[in-house]
Design an enzyme around this catalytic site. Structure first.
Site, PDB file in Angstrom:
ATOM      1  N   LYS A  11      -0.624 -33.468  27.152  1.00 31.28           N
ATOM      2  CA  LYS A  11      -2.242 -33.712  26.606  1.00 31.28           C
ATOM      3  C   LYS A  11      -2.609 -34.763  27.550  1.00 31.28           C
ATOM      4  O   LYS A  11      -2.145 -35.599  28.439  1.00 31.28           O
ATOM      5  CB  LYS A  11      -2.414 -34.110  25.189  1.00 31.28           C
ATOM      6  CG  LYS A  11      -1.860 -32.980  24.271  1.00 31.28           C
ATOM      7  CD  LYS A  11      -2.234 -33.428  22.787  1.00 31.28           C
ATOM      8  CE  LYS A  11      -1.880 -32.362  21.657  1.00 31.28           C
ATOM      9  NZ  LYS A  11      -2.357 -32.582  20.435  1.00 31.28           N
ATOM     10  N   TYR A  51      -7.652 -23.980  19.270  1.00 26.30           N
ATOM     11  CA  TYR A  51      -7.445 -24.861  17.914  1.00 26.30           C
ATOM     12  C   TYR A  51      -8.191 -24.374  16.891  1.00 26.30           C
ATOM     13  O   TYR A  51      -8.652 -24.856  15.922  1.00 26.30           O
ATOM     14  CB  TYR A  51      -7.650 -26.329  18.270  1.00 26.30           C
ATOM     15  CG  TYR A  51      -6.664 -26.965  18.681  1.00 26.30           C
ATOM     16  CD1 TYR A  51      -5.305 -26.920  18.357  1.00 26.30           C
ATOM     17  CD2 TYR A  51      -6.807 -27.736  20.023  1.00 26.30           C
ATOM     18  CE1 TYR A  51      -4.388 -27.727  18.897  1.00 26.30           C
ATOM     19  CE2 TYR A  51      -5.975 -28.408  20.700  1.00 26.30           C
ATOM     20  CZ  TYR A  51      -4.478 -28.582  20.052  1.00 26.30           C
ATOM     21  OH  TYR A  51      -3.489 -29.108  20.585  1.00 26.30           O
ATOM     22  N   PHE A  59     -11.528 -33.552  11.735  1.00 24.67           N
ATOM     23  CA  PHE A  59     -11.194 -33.917  13.017  1.00 24.67           C
ATOM     24  C   PHE A  59     -11.398 -32.793  14.307  1.00 24.67           C
ATOM     25  O   PHE A  59     -11.240 -33.536  15.485  1.00 24.67           O
ATOM     26  CB  PHE A  59      -9.902 -34.557  12.972  1.00 24.67           C
ATOM     27  CG  PHE A  59      -8.747 -33.572  12.768  1.00 24.67           C
ATOM     28  CD1 PHE A  59      -8.332 -32.478  13.809  1.00 24.67           C
ATOM     29  CD2 PHE A  59      -8.081 -33.330  11.471  1.00 24.67           C
ATOM     30  CE1 PHE A  59      -7.449 -31.508  13.555  1.00 24.67           C
ATOM     31  CE2 PHE A  59      -7.316 -32.246  11.302  1.00 24.67           C
ATOM     32  CZ  PHE A  59      -6.907 -31.424  12.105  1.00 24.67           C
ATOM     33  N   ARG A  87      10.079 -28.337  19.629  1.00 25.73           N
ATOM     34  CA  ARG A  87       9.572 -28.989  18.528  1.00 25.73           C
ATOM     35  C   ARG A  87      10.439 -30.518  17.857  1.00 25.73           C
ATOM     36  O   ARG A  87       9.640 -31.258  17.581  1.00 25.73           O
ATOM     37  CB  ARG A  87       9.265 -28.109  17.299  1.00 25.73           C
ATOM     38  CG  ARG A  87       7.951 -27.214  17.833  1.00 25.73           C
ATOM     39  CD  ARG A  87       7.608 -26.199  16.842  1.00 25.73           C
ATOM     40  NE  ARG A  87       7.047 -26.766  15.758  1.00 25.73           N
ATOM     41  CZ  ARG A  87       5.647 -26.981  15.495  1.00 25.73           C
ATOM     42  NH1 ARG A  87       4.822 -26.820  16.447  1.00 25.73           N
ATOM     43  NH2 ARG A  87       5.148 -27.531  14.432  1.00 25.73           N
ATOM     44  N   THR A  93       3.818 -34.180  14.026  1.00 24.31           N
ATOM     45  CA  THR A  93       2.513 -34.169  14.318  1.00 24.31           C
ATOM     46  C   THR A  93       1.971 -35.796  14.292  1.00 24.31           C
ATOM     47  O   THR A  93       1.222 -35.727  15.284  1.00 24.31           O
ATOM     48  CB  THR A  93       1.727 -33.139  13.357  1.00 24.31           C
ATOM     49  OG1 THR A  93       2.186 -31.979  13.403  1.00 24.31           O
ATOM     50  CG2 THR A  93       0.201 -33.237  13.781  1.00 24.31           C
ATOM     51  N   ARG A 104       6.664 -38.201  20.465  1.00 25.31           N
ATOM     52  CA  ARG A 104       5.456 -38.887  19.587  1.00 25.31           C
ATOM     53  C   ARG A 104       6.060 -39.789  19.047  1.00 25.31           C
ATOM     54  O   ARG A 104       5.097 -41.145  19.019  1.00 25.31           O
ATOM     55  CB  ARG A 104       5.070 -37.960  18.701  1.00 25.31           C
ATOM     56  CG  ARG A 104       4.278 -36.699  19.287  1.00 25.31           C
ATOM     57  CD  ARG A 104       4.122 -35.470  18.315  1.00 25.31           C
ATOM     58  NE  ARG A 104       3.383 -34.553  18.859  1.00 25.31           N
ATOM     59  CZ  ARG A 104       3.213 -33.273  18.261  1.00 25.31           C
ATOM     60  NH1 ARG A 104       3.836 -32.879  17.088  1.00 25.31           N
ATOM     61  NH2 ARG A 104       2.346 -32.334  18.771  1.00 25.31           N
ATOM     62  N   ASN A 114      -1.395 -37.552  20.184  1.00 26.33           N
ATOM     63  CA  ASN A 114       0.148 -37.206  20.151  1.00 26.33           C
ATOM     64  C   ASN A 114       0.967 -36.643  21.179  1.00 26.33           C
ATOM     65  O   ASN A 114       1.924 -36.094  21.189  1.00 26.33           O
ATOM     66  CB  ASN A 114       0.458 -36.544  18.807  1.00 26.33           C
ATOM     67  CG  ASN A 114      -0.207 -34.897  18.747  1.00 26.33           C
ATOM     68  OD1 ASN A 114      -0.698 -34.580  19.801  1.00 26.33           O
ATOM     69  ND2 ASN A 114      -0.003 -34.338  17.727  1.00 26.33           N
ATOM     70  N   HIS A 117       1.274 -30.961  23.145  1.00 30.27           N
ATOM     71  CA  HIS A 117       1.322 -29.670  21.974  1.00 30.27           C
ATOM     72  C   HIS A 117       2.315 -28.725  22.226  1.00 30.27           C
ATOM     73  O   HIS A 117       2.607 -28.462  23.308  1.00 30.27           O
ATOM     74  CB  HIS A 117      -0.060 -29.243  22.256  1.00 30.27           C
ATOM     75  CG  HIS A 117       0.140 -27.673  21.470  1.00 30.27           C
ATOM     76  ND1 HIS A 117      -0.287 -27.314  20.236  1.00 30.27           N
ATOM     77  CD2 HIS A 117       0.153 -26.299  22.304  1.00 30.27           C
ATOM     78  CE1 HIS A 117      -0.240 -25.976  19.850  1.00 30.27           C
ATOM     79  NE2 HIS A 117       0.088 -25.415  20.992  1.00 30.27           N
ATOM     80  N   GLU A 128      -0.104 -17.885  23.461  1.00 29.54           N
ATOM     81  CA  GLU A 128      -0.656 -19.054  24.196  1.00 29.54           C
ATOM     82  C   GLU A 128      -0.479 -19.070  25.676  1.00 29.54           C
ATOM     83  O   GLU A 128      -1.133 -19.512  26.227  1.00 29.54           O
ATOM     84  CB  GLU A 128      -0.106 -20.557  23.402  1.00 29.54           C
ATOM     85  CG  GLU A 128      -0.655 -20.783  22.092  1.00 29.54           C
ATOM     86  CD  GLU A 128      -0.084 -22.006  21.390  1.00 29.54           C
ATOM     87  OE1 GLU A 128       0.747 -22.694  22.111  1.00 29.54           O
ATOM     88  OE2 GLU A 128      -0.208 -21.866  20.117  1.00 29.54           O
TER      89      GLU A 128
HETATM   90  P1  CMP Z   1      -1.250 -30.332  17.919  1.00 28.87           P
HETATM   91  O1  CMP Z   1       0.138 -30.006  17.769  1.00 28.87           O
HETATM   92  O2  CMP Z   1      -1.902 -30.186  19.167  1.00 28.87           O
HETATM   93  O3  CMP Z   1      -1.880 -29.281  16.855  1.00 28.87           O
HETATM   94  C1  CMP Z   1      -3.215 -29.731  16.267  1.00 28.87           C
HETATM   95  C2  CMP Z   1      -3.566 -31.006  16.807  1.00 28.87           C
HETATM   96  O4  CMP Z   1      -4.732 -31.628  16.007  1.00 28.87           O
HETATM   97  C3  CMP Z   1      -2.612 -32.052  16.543  1.00 28.87           C
HETATM   98  O5  CMP Z   1      -1.845 -31.504  17.660  1.00 28.87           O
HETATM   99  C4  CMP Z   1      -3.375 -33.346  16.512  1.00 28.87           C
HETATM  100  O6  CMP Z   1      -3.558 -33.389  17.887  1.00 28.87           O
HETATM  101  C5  CMP Z   1      -4.416 -32.983  16.087  1.00 28.87           C
HETATM  102  N1  CMP Z   1      -4.506 -33.447  14.594  1.00 28.87           N
HETATM  103  C6  CMP Z   1      -3.799 -32.825  13.593  1.00 28.87           C
HETATM  104  N2  CMP Z   1      -3.943 -33.500  12.233  1.00 28.87           N
HETATM  105  C7  CMP Z   1      -5.051 -34.332  12.550  1.00 28.87           C
HETATM  106  C8  CMP Z   1      -5.622 -35.302  11.721  1.00 28.87           C
HETATM  107  N3  CMP Z   1      -5.237 -35.595  10.440  1.00 28.87           N
HETATM  108  N4  CMP Z   1      -6.517 -36.285  12.364  1.00 28.87           N
HETATM  109  C9  CMP Z   1      -6.753 -36.166  13.778  1.00 28.87           C
HETATM  110  N5  CMP Z   1      -6.208 -35.046  14.586  1.00 28.87           N
HETATM  111  C10 CMP Z   1      -5.168 -34.377  14.048  1.00 28.87           C
END
Ligand code: CMP
Length: 134
Positions: A11, A51, A59, A87, A93, A104, A114, A117, A128
């Site tokens: 990211k 997304y 968010f 993963r 996450t 992370r 984080n 992805h 994807e």
């Molecule tokens: P990712 O694995 O890219 O998949 C969805 C993304 O949404 C996740 O990583 C985070 O970057 C974001 N995300 C998920 N939950 C939250 C949350 N509660 N608040 C803010 N961002 C979030």
């Protein structure tokens, strides 16, 4: 377990912090192969599609801004059980809950930043890969 492909995005915050080499090295040291690699800046429309399952979350706008604000690295990784292996290396996450030793857990502090992805299933990985590599 058969060879499997997965898809990751390093990211914008990780590129800005010059962590690209460190992150790719963790996957390579585990034994995964880099099959495709690219650098791009994600268009807002593509981020919204990627997304889409989060579009009703509070968010969502912040997530789209965070994913499109700078360059990212796109990669296809291959190896046995690659989706689950990647993963595990990436971690939970929420960086506040991710175990030390995961990407992370080691490099991120709070959502949505984080760092990486990673696709959550082989089918989503293929979708994807098509979305981002055509
Ligand atoms: P990712 O694995 O890219 O998949 C969805 C993304 O949404 C996740 O990583 C985070 O970057 C974001 N995300 C998920 N939950 C939250 C949350 N509660 N608040 C803010 N961002 C979030």
């Amino acid at each position: 377990m058969a060879m499997e492909e997965t898809f990751i995005i390093i990211k914008p915050e990780a590129v800005a912090k010059q962590l690209v080499g460190e992150i790719l090295a963790r996957f390579e040291r585990k034994g995964l192969y880099i099959k495709k690699l690219g650098v791009t800046q994600i268009e807002e429309e593509v981020a919204r599609e990627h997304y889409a399952h989060h579009r009703d979350k509070p968010f969502f706008p912040h997530l789209i801004e965070a994913m499109t604000c700078g360059p990212v690295i796109l990669a296809v990784l291959e190896g046995e059980d690659a989706v689950a292996q990647v993963r595990n290396i990436v971690g939970a996450t929420d960086p506040a809950k991710a175990a030390p030793g995961t990407i992370r857990g080691d490099f991120a502090l709070r959502l949505p930043y984080n760092m990486v992805h990673a696709a959550d299933s082989p089918d989503n990985a293929q979708a994807e890969i098509r979305r981002f590599f055509g």
